[in-house]
Design a protein around this motif. Structure first.
Motif, PDB file in Angstrom:
ATOM      1  N   THR A  81       0.837  -1.203   0.000  1.00  0.00           N
ATOM      2  CA  THR A  81       0.000   0.000   0.000  1.00  0.00           C
ATOM      3  C   THR A  81       0.870   1.250   0.000  1.00  0.00           C
ATOM      4  OG1 THR A  81      -0.151   0.087   2.415  1.00  0.00           O
ATOM      5  CG2 THR A  81      -1.866  -1.160   1.250  1.00  0.00           C
ATOM      6  N   THR A  82       2.172   1.079  -0.055  1.00  0.00           N
ATOM      7  CA  THR A  82       3.094   2.216  -0.110  1.00  0.00           C
ATOM      8  C   THR A  82       3.401   2.555  -1.561  1.00  0.00           C
ATOM      9  OG1 THR A  82       5.053   0.787  -0.001  1.00  0.00           O
ATOM     10  CG2 THR A  82       4.135   1.565   2.091  1.00  0.00           C
ATOM     11  N   THR A  83       3.620   3.826  -1.822  1.00  0.00           N
ATOM     12  CA  THR A  83       3.989   4.254  -3.169  1.00  0.00           C
ATOM     13  C   THR A  83       4.814   5.521  -3.066  1.00  0.00           C
ATOM     14  OG1 THR A  83       3.139   4.695  -5.397  1.00  0.00           O
ATOM     15  CG2 THR A  83       1.948   5.695  -3.563  1.00  0.00           C
ATOM     16  N   SER A  84       5.320   5.958  -4.187  1.00  0.00           N
ATOM     17  CA  SER A  84       6.157   7.159  -4.214  1.00  0.00           C
ATOM     18  C   SER A  84       5.987   7.816  -5.577  1.00  0.00           C
ATOM     19  CB  SER A  84       7.624   6.797  -3.948  1.00  0.00           C
ATOM     20  OG  SER A  84       8.405   7.951  -3.801  1.00  0.00           O
ATOM     21  N   GLY A  85       6.741   8.872  -5.810  1.00  0.00           N
ATOM     22  CA  GLY A  85       6.655   9.569  -7.078  1.00  0.00           C
ATOM     23  C   GLY A  85       7.184  10.985  -6.955  1.00  0.00           C
ATOM     24  N   ALA A  86       7.134  11.700  -8.039  1.00  0.00           N
ATOM     25  CA  ALA A  86       7.660  13.067  -8.088  1.00  0.00           C
ATOM     26  C   ALA A  86       6.955  13.943  -7.049  1.00  0.00           C
ATOM     27  CB  ALA A  86       7.474  13.655  -9.488  1.00  0.00           C
ATOM     28  N   GLY A  87       7.752  14.629  -6.255  1.00  0.00           N
ATOM     29  CA  GLY A  87       7.203  15.558  -5.276  1.00  0.00           C
ATOM     30  C   GLY A  87       6.681  14.896  -4.013  1.00  0.00           C
ATOM     31  N   ARG A  88       6.796  13.583  -3.898  1.00  0.00           N
ATOM     32  CA  ARG A  88       6.318  12.875  -2.715  1.00  0.00           C
ATOM     33  C   ARG A  88       7.469  12.528  -1.787  1.00  0.00           C
ATOM     34  NH1 ARG A  88       2.058   8.387  -5.150  1.00  0.00           N
ATOM     35  NH2 ARG A  88       0.692   9.832  -6.262  1.00  0.00           N
ATOM     36  N   LYS A  89       7.212  12.638  -0.489  1.00  0.00           N
ATOM     37  CA  LYS A  89       8.231  12.310   0.496  1.00  0.00           C
ATOM     38  C   LYS A  89       8.152  10.849   0.926  1.00  0.00           C
ATOM     39  CE  LYS A  89       8.490  16.993   2.407  1.00  0.00           C
ATOM     40  NZ  LYS A  89       8.375  17.826   3.629  1.00  0.00           N
ATOM     41  N   GLN A  90       7.062  10.185   0.559  1.00  0.00           N
ATOM     42  CA  GLN A  90       6.893   8.802   0.996  1.00  0.00           C
ATOM     43  C   GLN A  90       7.900   7.872   0.317  1.00  0.00           C
ATOM     44  OE1 GLN A  90       4.525  10.712  -0.339  1.00  0.00           O
ATOM     45  NE2 GLN A  90       2.550  10.506   0.731  1.00  0.00           N
ATOM     46  N   THR A  91       8.124   6.745   0.984  1.00  0.00           N
ATOM     47  CA  THR A  91       8.979   5.700   0.436  1.00  0.00           C
ATOM     48  C   THR A  91       8.127   4.506   0.027  1.00  0.00           C
ATOM     49  OG1 THR A  91      10.838   6.352   1.841  1.00  0.00           O
ATOM     50  CG2 THR A  91      10.900   4.128   0.917  1.00  0.00           C
ATOM     51  N   ARG A  92       8.398   4.013  -1.153  1.00  0.00           N
ATOM     52  CA  ARG A  92       7.740   2.789  -1.618  1.00  0.00           C
ATOM     53  C   ARG A  92       8.560   1.598  -1.125  1.00  0.00           C
ATOM     54  NH1 ARG A  92       8.317   3.679  -6.613  1.00  0.00           N
ATOM     55  NH2 ARG A  92       6.216   4.338  -7.227  1.00  0.00           N
ATOM     56  N   PHE A  93       7.885   0.619  -0.490  1.00  0.00           N
ATOM     57  CA  PHE A  93       8.559  -0.592  -0.041  1.00  0.00           C
ATOM     58  C   PHE A  93       8.099  -1.764  -0.900  1.00  0.00           C
ATOM     59  CE2 PHE A  93       8.458   2.062   3.809  1.00  0.00           C
ATOM     60  CZ  PHE A  93       9.807   2.043   4.150  1.00  0.00           C
ATOM     61  N   ARG A  94       9.066  -2.528  -1.376  1.00  0.00           N
ATOM     62  CA  ARG A  94       8.756  -3.706  -2.184  1.00  0.00           C
ATOM     63  C   ARG A  94       9.706  -4.842  -1.804  1.00  0.00           C
ATOM     64  NH1 ARG A  94       4.952  -1.068  -2.810  1.00  0.00           N
ATOM     65  NH2 ARG A  94       3.950  -0.345  -4.732  1.00  0.00           N
ATOM     66  N   LEU A  95       9.216  -6.048  -1.948  1.00  0.00           N
ATOM     67  CA  LEU A  95      10.049  -7.226  -1.723  1.00  0.00           C
ATOM     68  C   LEU A  95      10.682  -7.668  -3.035  1.00  0.00           C
ATOM     69  CD1 LEU A  95       7.855  -9.402   0.671  1.00  0.00           C
ATOM     70  CD2 LEU A  95      10.090  -8.406   1.203  1.00  0.00           C
ATOM     71  N   ARG A  96      11.866  -8.193  -2.930  1.00  0.00           N
ATOM     72  CA  ARG A  96      12.563  -8.774  -4.068  1.00  0.00           C
ATOM     73  C   ARG A  96      13.233 -10.056  -3.607  1.00  0.00           C
ATOM     74  NH1 ARG A  96      17.901  -8.455  -3.160  1.00  0.00           N
ATOM     75  NH2 ARG A  96      18.621  -6.802  -1.760  1.00  0.00           N
ATOM     76  N   GLN A  97      13.600 -10.873  -4.565  1.00  0.00           N
ATOM     77  CA  GLN A  97      14.482 -12.004  -4.287  1.00  0.00           C
ATOM     78  C   GLN A  97      15.540 -12.024  -5.365  1.00  0.00           C
ATOM     79  OE1 GLN A  97      15.000 -13.724  -1.769  1.00  0.00           O
ATOM     80  NE2 GLN A  97      16.452 -15.194  -2.589  1.00  0.00           N
ATOM     81  N   ASP A  98      16.801 -12.042  -4.920  1.00  0.00           N
ATOM     82  CA  ASP A  98      17.926 -11.808  -5.825  1.00  0.00           C
ATOM     83  C   ASP A  98      17.702 -10.421  -6.458  1.00  0.00           C
ATOM     84  OD1 ASP A  98      18.919 -14.344  -5.138  1.00  0.00           O
ATOM     85  OD2 ASP A  98      17.684 -15.295  -6.662  1.00  0.00           O
ATOM     86  N   SER A  99      17.699 -10.300  -7.758  1.00  0.00           N
ATOM     87  CA  SER A  99      17.529  -8.986  -8.376  1.00  0.00           C
ATOM     88  C   SER A  99      16.126  -8.761  -8.916  1.00  0.00           C
ATOM     89  CB  SER A  99      18.532  -8.833  -9.527  1.00  0.00           C
ATOM     90  OG  SER A  99      18.304  -9.827 -10.525  1.00  0.00           O
ATOM     91  N   SER A 100      15.229  -9.725  -8.711  1.00  0.00           N
ATOM     92  CA  SER A 100      13.908  -9.656  -9.339  1.00  0.00           C
ATOM     93  C   SER A 100      12.825  -9.288  -8.330  1.00  0.00           C
ATOM     94  CB  SER A 100      13.570 -10.996  -9.991  1.00  0.00           C
ATOM     95  OG  SER A 100      12.345 -10.935 -10.681  1.00  0.00           O
TER      96      SER A 100
END
Length: 449
Positions: A176-195
């Protein structure tokens, strides 16, 4: 459960489903991801440059957190569920064990066809402070044997609810997190290895468990037999990357004496109620590529149910910061019912609501505080095979690790069969004898796992 949310609802932002074509020209070769957010696909620098004016609106600060480093948080949440008052104590912990289900005891065939190690239970233990001590099981071979049996029973049951709650916590706190131009929020995402992780949810199917490692209970006062957790009705969490690779997190095999565990010390605050002294480890087995290559399968998947891409669950986590409404919990239980094929009881509904909010709190606090940046890249993991192994935390297990690495080769040569990991260890003991090094170790985790 709240009837009404007071805070603005959260919106789930789905990640890429697959790395399949360029987001600009739809080319299917030489594909790469935006290095900043990993949410947009390009085939060339030219396509990326031409797309920047449009993409910068949604591109922004993104923390891509490795699943292999973060999964102990999920395992710790499940341990908290096991001890939560909403879960309640297993009836077998509240009655004295009057037989001797020690490690060398043979399984018993019950009248209904279930074969398992039988625990016969007598009078109720009135002083709850005596739970798990010698009064509970006088004939245990040792304190360590008694302790391990208590922990196996304590972790039995409600597995689907526990795993679903963790998945809902991931959905609510990461996606439910996101980010973008002019936003102070941080988007959090899970990855495994580089994907990037493209999907996750509940997988189900039979676990590979011997009768020796199943449990059954006979209550003398009620003349009642009760089956323990059924390995043929087993659940675990799957994760699929945008490149189509599958990974699994297993947190429910401890009750079957398949005791893969992860150290909790790097993930628990010394000032927290839950400290590493009270929870030194948590059951977990994360099957990354190396483990897939070098260890036997723990189970056979029959079906899977996506949590990330289920629209009803996306709506249900919209108000997790403010609490869960009855409608939210009904949606979550409806999902669980689709998995099990039966309706949730009222107690199960309450447990799922409590577990989900606890998982959201655990995961959310880690992300907001930034402590995940200090997590070890390779968690310290191992196997508690026999009582007493935890006394030797630092003892090397290189020979056993090499045995697992050569497992497939040995199988092709006919030197091992279609084994569970527990059986593989027993075979290892047979070959190396009583001098075999204890495999409970750092699992070469810092350098190999």
């Amino acid at each position: 459960m709240s009837e009404r949310a007071q805070l603005p609802p959260r919106t789930v932002h789905l990640p890429l489903k697959a790395i399949d074509k360029c987001g600009v020209c739809e080319a299917t070769k030489n594909l790469s991801l935006c290095s900043s957010c990993a949410e947009r696909i390009y085939c060339s620098p030219d396509c990326q440059k031409s797309d920047w004016k449009s993409h910068k609106v949604s591109c922004g600060r993104t923390e891509r957190i490795g699943l292999g480093a973060f999964y102990p948080i999920f395992a710790i949440s499940i341990e908290k569920f096991n001890a939560h008052q909403e879960t309640g104590l297993h009836p077998a912990l509240l009655h004295k064990i009057v037989n001797s289900p020690n490690p060398n005891a043979h399984p018993t065939a019950l009248l209904d066809g279930w074969t398992a190690k039988l625990i016969i239970l007598g009078d109720e233990i009135r002083d709850k402070r005596r739970l798990g001590d010698s009064e509970w099981w006088p004939s245990a071979q040792s304190d360590n044997v008694r302790s391990k049996m208590m922990r196996r029973i304590l972790r039995e049951g409600n597995l689907l609810l526990k795993l679903l709650a963790v998945c809902l916590g991931i959905l609510a706190e990461f996606y439910t997190t996101t980010s973008g131009a002019g936003r102070k929020q941080t988007r959090f995402r899970l990855r495994q290895d580089s994907s990037p992780i493209a999907d996750f949810g509940i997988a189900c199917g039979p676990a590979k468990v011997t009768n020796q490692d199943k449990l059954a209970y006979y209550f003398l006062n009620h003349d009642t037999f009760v089956r323990g957790q059924d390995p043929d009705d087993h659940y675990w969490i799957y994760f699929t990357t945008a490149r189509g690779h599958d990974f699994t997190l297993e947190c429910g095999m401890f009750t079957f004496n398949m005791c893969c565990i992860v150290e909790t010390n790097p993930y628990l605050s010394p000032n927290d109620v839950w400290r590493s002294e009270t929870m030194p480890y948590a059951p977990a087995f994360f099957r990354d590529r190396l483990m897939q290559k070098n260890t036997p399968d723990l189970h056979r998947e029959n079906r899977r149910f996506s949590v990330l891409r289920d629209t009803s669950l996306q709506e249900a986590v919209a108000h997790t910061k403010d609490g869960l409404s009855k409608a939210d919990v009904k949606s979550m239980c409806a999902f669980a019912s689709r998995v099990t094929g039966r309706e949730c009881t009222e107690k199960e509904m309450n447990m799922l609501a409590v577990y989900t909010l606890l998982a959201c709190s655990d995961i959310g606090s880690v992300l907001e505080s930034g402590v995940y940046k200090n997590f070890p890249e390779k968690p310290l993991s191992g196997i508690e095979e026999d009582p007493g192994e935890l006394d030797d935390w630092d003892k090397t297990g290189e020979i056993f690790w090499e045995w697992l690495q050569n497992w497939k080769k040995l199988k092709k040569e006919g030197k091992v069969g279609n084994q569970t990991m527990r059986e593989a260890y027993k075979e290892y003991e047979r070959v190396y004898g009583s001098s075999a090094p204890n495999p409970w170790a750092k699992n070469r985790g810092r350098s190999k796992h």
